[in-house]
Design a protein around this motif. Sequence first.
Motif, PDB file in Angstrom:
ATOM      1  N   UNK A  82       0.815  -1.224   0.000  1.00 57.03           N
ATOM      2  CA  UNK A  82       0.000   0.000   0.000  1.00 57.03           C
ATOM      3  C   UNK A  82       0.847   1.271   0.000  1.00 57.03           C
ATOM      4  N   UNK A  83       2.102   1.172   0.432  1.00 56.89           N
ATOM      5  CA  UNK A  83       2.955   2.364   0.438  1.00 56.89           C
ATOM      6  C   UNK A  83       4.091   2.295  -0.588  1.00 56.89           C
ATOM      7  N   UNK A  84       4.341   1.096  -1.148  1.00 53.21           N
ATOM      8  CA  UNK A  84       5.525   0.972  -2.011  1.00 53.21           C
ATOM      9  C   UNK A  84       5.270   0.323  -3.370  1.00 53.21           C
ATOM     10  N   UNK A  85       4.068  -0.211  -3.600  1.00 49.68           N
ATOM     11  CA  UNK A  85       3.800  -0.918  -4.860  1.00 49.68           C
ATOM     12  C   UNK A  85       2.613  -0.264  -5.579  1.00 49.68           C
ATOM     13  N   UNK A  86       2.873   0.377  -6.706  1.00 46.70           N
ATOM     14  CA  UNK A  86       1.785   1.032  -7.443  1.00 46.70           C
ATOM     15  C   UNK A  86       0.845   0.008  -8.073  1.00 46.70           C
ATOM     16  N   UNK A  87      -0.442   0.237  -7.882  1.00 46.52           N
ATOM     17  CA  UNK A  87      -1.478  -0.522  -8.598  1.00 46.52           C
ATOM     18  C   UNK A  87      -1.821   0.279  -9.850  1.00 46.52           C
ATOM     19  N   UNK A  88      -1.599  -0.322 -11.017  1.00 43.53           N
ATOM     20  CA  UNK A  88      -1.764   0.425 -12.253  1.00 43.53           C
ATOM     21  C   UNK A  88      -2.678  -0.300 -13.236  1.00 43.53           C
ATOM     22  N   UNK A  89      -2.942   0.381 -14.316  1.00 40.78           N
ATOM     23  CA  UNK A  89      -3.813  -0.149 -15.368  1.00 40.78           C
ATOM     24  C   UNK A  89      -2.948  -0.479 -16.582  1.00 40.78           C
ATOM     25  N   UNK A  90      -3.045  -1.717 -17.089  1.00 38.21           N
ATOM     26  CA  UNK A  90      -2.393  -2.007 -18.372  1.00 38.21           C
ATOM     27  C   UNK A  90      -3.279  -1.524 -19.507  1.00 38.21           C
ATOM     28  N   UNK A  91      -4.510  -2.037 -19.530  1.00 34.58           N
ATOM     29  CA  UNK A  91      -5.446  -1.619 -20.585  1.00 34.58           C
ATOM     30  C   UNK A  91      -6.864  -1.664 -20.024  1.00 34.58           C
ATOM     31  N   UNK A  92      -7.679  -0.736 -20.512  1.00 32.85           N
ATOM     32  CA  UNK A  92      -9.059  -0.616 -20.031  1.00 32.85           C
ATOM     33  C   UNK A  92     -10.024  -0.694 -21.212  1.00 32.85           C
ATOM     34  N   UNK A  93      -9.673  -1.497 -22.224  1.00 38.45           N
ATOM     35  CA  UNK A  93     -10.466  -1.482 -23.461  1.00 38.45           C
ATOM     36  C   UNK A  93     -10.711  -2.849 -24.080  1.00 38.45           C
ATOM     37  N   UNK A  94      -9.904  -3.846 -23.748  1.00 37.63           N
ATOM     38  CA  UNK A  94     -10.114  -5.152 -24.354  1.00 37.63           C
ATOM     39  C   UNK A  94     -11.364  -5.764 -23.712  1.00 37.63           C
ATOM     40  N   UNK A  95     -11.867  -6.866 -24.286  1.00 35.39           N
ATOM     41  CA  UNK A  95     -13.110  -7.400 -23.704  1.00 35.39           C
ATOM     42  C   UNK A  95     -12.960  -7.647 -22.191  1.00 35.39           C
ATOM     43  N   UNK A  96     -11.819  -8.145 -21.754  1.00 45.84           N
ATOM     44  CA  UNK A  96     -11.497  -8.140 -20.330  1.00 45.84           C
ATOM     45  C   UNK A  96     -10.455  -7.041 -20.094  1.00 45.84           C
ATOM     46  N   UNK A  97     -10.417  -6.533 -18.842  1.00 47.72           N
ATOM     47  CA  UNK A  97      -9.467  -5.479 -18.489  1.00 47.72           C
ATOM     48  C   UNK A  97      -8.218  -6.082 -17.845  1.00 47.72           C
ATOM     49  N   UNK A  98      -7.103  -5.360 -17.879  1.00 46.73           N
ATOM     50  CA  UNK A  98      -5.848  -5.840 -17.303  1.00 46.73           C
ATOM     51  C   UNK A  98      -5.268  -4.794 -16.353  1.00 46.73           C
ATOM     52  N   UNK A  99      -4.976  -5.226 -15.116  1.00 45.91           N
ATOM     53  CA  UNK A  99      -4.355  -4.353 -14.113  1.00 45.91           C
ATOM     54  C   UNK A  99      -3.029  -4.975 -13.684  1.00 45.91           C
ATOM     55  N   UNK A 100      -2.212  -4.183 -12.973  1.00 49.01           N
ATOM     56  CA  UNK A 100      -0.880  -4.691 -12.595  1.00 49.01           C
ATOM     57  C   UNK A 100      -0.448  -4.079 -11.269  1.00 49.01           C
ATOM     58  N   UNK A 101       0.195  -4.885 -10.446  1.00 44.30           N
ATOM     59  CA  UNK A 101       0.799  -4.374  -9.214  1.00 44.30           C
ATOM     60  C   UNK A 101       2.310  -4.405  -9.402  1.00 44.30           C
ATOM     61  N   UNK A 102       2.947  -3.247  -9.204  1.00 45.07           N
ATOM     62  CA  UNK A 102       4.374  -3.073  -9.499  1.00 45.07           C
ATOM     63  C   UNK A 102       5.175  -3.189  -8.199  1.00 45.07           C
ATOM     64  N   UNK A 103       5.972  -4.256  -8.078  1.00 43.64           N
ATOM     65  CA  UNK A 103       6.758  -4.507  -6.865  1.00 43.64           C
ATOM     66  C   UNK A 103       8.209  -4.136  -7.126  1.00 43.64           C
ATOM     67  N   UNK A 104       8.728  -3.084  -6.484  1.00 48.18           N
ATOM     68  CA  UNK A 104      10.133  -2.719  -6.730  1.00 48.18           C
ATOM     69  C   UNK A 104      11.074  -3.865  -6.352  1.00 48.18           C
ATOM     70  N   UNK A 105      12.104  -4.064  -7.164  1.00 50.15           N
ATOM     71  CA  UNK A 105      13.070  -5.124  -6.846  1.00 50.15           C
ATOM     72  C   UNK A 105      13.825  -4.829  -5.560  1.00 50.15           C
ATOM     73  N   UNK A 106      13.860  -3.544  -5.158  1.00 48.07           N
ATOM     74  CA  UNK A 106      14.508  -3.233  -3.879  1.00 48.07           C
ATOM     75  C   UNK A 106      13.822  -3.958  -2.726  1.00 48.07           C
ATOM     76  N   UNK A 107      12.546  -4.327  -2.903  1.00 48.82           N
ATOM     77  CA  UNK A 107      11.829  -5.051  -1.837  1.00 48.82           C
ATOM     78  C   UNK A 107      11.912  -6.559  -2.019  1.00 48.82           C
ATOM     79  N   UNK A 108      12.226  -6.990  -3.239  1.00 51.73           N
ATOM     80  CA  UNK A 108      12.169  -8.427  -3.541  1.00 51.73           C
ATOM     81  C   UNK A 108      13.110  -8.689  -4.703  1.00 51.73           C
TER      82      UNK A 108
END
Lengths: 298, 298
Positions: A266-292
Amino acid sequence: MKRVSFEDGIIYSFRPDLEPVTTARSGETVEFVCQDACGGLIRSEKDTLESLDLDRVNGATGPVRVMGSRPGDALRVLIRGIRVAATGFQSIAPKVGVLGDEVSRPSTKIIPIRDGKAVFSKSIRLPIHPHVGTIGVAPNEGSWTTFYPGDHGGNLDTKEIAKGNAVYLPVFQPGAQLAMGDIHALMADGEVCVTGIEIAGTIRAQIDVVRGVHIERPVVETMDAWIAVASAPTLDEAARLATHDGVALLARGARLPWDEAYMLASIACDLRISQDVDPWRTAKLVIPKSLMRRLPLR
Amino acid sequence: MKRVSFEDGIIYSFRPDLEPVTTARSGETVEFVCQDACGGLIRSEKDTLESLDLDRVNGATGPVRVMGSRPGDALRVLIRGIRVAATGFQSIAPKVGVLGDEVSRPSTKIIPIRDGKAVFSKSIRLPIHPHVGTIGVAPNEGSWTTFYPGDHGGNLDTKEIAKGNAVYLPVFQPGAQLAMGDIHALMADGEVCVTGIEIAGTIRAQIDVVRGVHIERPVVETMDAWIAVASAPTLDEAARLATHDGVALLARGARLPWDEAYMLASIACDLRISQDVDPWRTAKLVIPKSLMRRLPLR
């Protein structure tokens, strides 16, 4: 270098029983020669999305059987390079895209690529950043047209699937059956109008079988992040699933109790949108390698 | 410098009939002294969200009447600086947050801030990047608790509302009635667990009345982008609204036909998530200033 062209094999759906057109060894680099997302049918501003059969878009070159891959493994596909054609296009049409209700008539824009820039207009030239829009394997079950994203990959439209980055795909069927296409010269998160700069081109990809990496959905690796990518019928559901996957990865990879990983995301990994237009939608959670540092083993 | 503290005035809802506790001139810089989002009630790891009244969270310091502002104007609030307290916290609880269904029991983590870093654990220290979580004006109609985001601002949880950046808010009522609070020392896009690092602090904000800027919802200005921010009951709806607003701004600001602006947004303007956890969700379309130098006039 092994080369497979859309002329050798092109698929319009990812299905469990895909028949390979060629075979690659783990570690091998393969060139995929790809049509643009509309199969070369849009050649001038007179050609529009309305004349197309949406079950025949995003044709993916392949499939390639990857020797030794079996259900429970992951495929790591490292994008070593993408060469694009001299001209791409964008198209819009009523009822498709985030603002489909506001589009009055279909239209197409032809976009030349010059000196690494997309010439959108006389005054607007944007550096290109090519990525692979559609990349996937034979799914566990069901037939997914190449217009759909899902757990098997497919039309992920995730701009980080670009040169130097890798995508991990779960293997559901023996040999994986990898196929890809739908190159974009440039696209922003959301792909709001339903097209990036759609373009033909050639993808050079190194394919590795990775054993013991248990993932249920695609994960993208960039220089500085792990990205959990999830698709679902709505953006709300896709965002929940990407968060679920990302927090589980972070808990295992950073050896944190789940509650702590959830707070840390919640403080270090952005929740983002890949695409909001295909028949299904795609989202992504970005985990910095500094954490993992590493993708956690099973 | 003018100073207004939560001890002078604190609101728990944005309503059309807000009564100001003080007045500022256009161009004036005001210090807002703010409680943390939970009013200082979470002091140890024994205190959790479950003991709180959700109608009394995100108390916002103010309201400040801005002289000369009237419906149809916009307020430009430039964040000149945010000082935060020595300690913040994160809390999770069942049924709230993106993964509320996976949380078994409420828990709280106290997070010290040392040398500009949040000490999440012995080995995990993250540079802080404070922003204002809740900032808004008296709305056109209805009563919005400070837990809600909306067209009036409110609980936007948009991490770009940070030092050096400005937020434009539509003015719906005479004097605007600006209030703010809910500072986060750090938060990622999505705010997936329902809290950033919640913390008390002081915001220094320069308030300007801008005439002739017609906006229906908040717009954030950073050094290199204009960000159309929109909130709605679902992420899908918020994303559509942010895209609608952003494309309309881009068409006017870059003097492009709407169809062209829509295509351009799809390749150059990221559609992102501010927060996916408040009662309404907030999405944003990021328009690079390279495409649009000024916020377009009416």
